[in-house]
Design an enzyme around this catalytic site. Sequence first.
Site, PDB file in Angstrom:
ATOM      1  CD  GLU A  99     -12.036  -1.550  -2.162  1.00 30.76           C
ATOM      2  OE1 GLU A  99     -12.701  -1.122  -3.388  1.00 30.76           O
ATOM      3  OE2 GLU A  99     -11.782  -2.853  -2.275  1.00 30.76           O
ATOM      4  CG  ASP A 101      -8.973  -2.420  -0.424  1.00 28.03           C
ATOM      5  OD1 ASP A 101      -9.807  -2.400  -0.014  1.00 28.03           O
ATOM      6  OD2 ASP A 101      -8.784  -2.931  -1.645  1.00 28.03           O
ATOM      7  CD  GLU A 103      -8.567  -7.971  -0.222  1.00 24.98           C
ATOM      8  OE1 GLU A 103      -9.608  -8.238  -0.547  1.00 24.98           O
ATOM      9  OE2 GLU A 103      -7.713  -7.871  -0.291  1.00 24.98           O
ATOM     10  CG  ASN A 118      -4.600  -2.664  -4.016  1.00 18.56           C
ATOM     11  OD1 ASN A 118      -3.747  -1.590  -4.602  1.00 18.56           O
ATOM     12  ND2 ASN A 118      -5.323  -3.314  -4.745  1.00 18.56           N
TER      13      ASN A 118
END
Length: 286
Positions: A99, A101, A103, A118
């Site tokens: 993943e 990220d 956010e 992340n």
Amino acid sequence: MAASYYYRILLASLLFIATTCSANFYNDFTITWGDGRANILNNGDDLTLSLDKASGSGFQSKNEYLFGKIDMQLKLVPGNSAGTVTAYYLSSQGPTHDEIDFEFLGNVSGQPYTLHTNVFAQGKGNREQQFHLWFDPTKDFHTYSILWNPQRIVFSVDGIPIREFKNMESQGVSFPKSQPMRIYSSLWNADDWATQGGRVKTDWTQAPFTASYRKFNADACIWASGSSSCGSVSTPSSTSSWLNQDLDTTSMERMKWVQKNYMIYNYCADIQRFPQGLPAECTPTS
């Protein structure tokens, strides 16, 4: 360097971004949840996600990708956005998922958003870096980009790199390189942790909260039926420059400027969190 130098860089990057081709949300994405709170508008040029007390909303890409240069323009929830999270990320599935990220953690009116980044590889994350931005991300659209190639992952904002995660498999650090990922985005309520550790709750009198999207662009290797549109990873057939792109001296200077002035958390500097020693990727060798 003087701040005005970087503002000139920012303006130049915005002009460059404005010339890139964008895709169509009808063709490239599927609304996955929200019961009508997500909407594709203007013949597929725009998309909005909304959040109210009953539900948030989200969408995902129809294609899976294994490496690529992904761009999306977002305009975040304005006003008192405390408790809301707008997530925009690449992810595979399963317990050992990969993943990458972005956010965006909302805040009370007049306070800056927190941009949370992340990287997960083989199910392991805990690689958070957080930033404030040098502009108000609710006033206009800005481009948030992920460069993902076999050598590195680079997070960029309006063409300015803010974070690099290098492939350090030689040091025993897992790197996302074998699991195709879809693009996901969602707007949801996280007032149990998002704003000041959950101390500031969502003000539902301000609902519905809305985030807007446009000008998605993917220069990427599409994964389908067990193979990549770019050929093998070791000998890709694609001639796209991003497959071997790294950060030149100017890009490194821009990233250092952002990290010096706008980074508010770096897991690689959190000695209390890692009393047995910082993760291996925090002390790269030359």
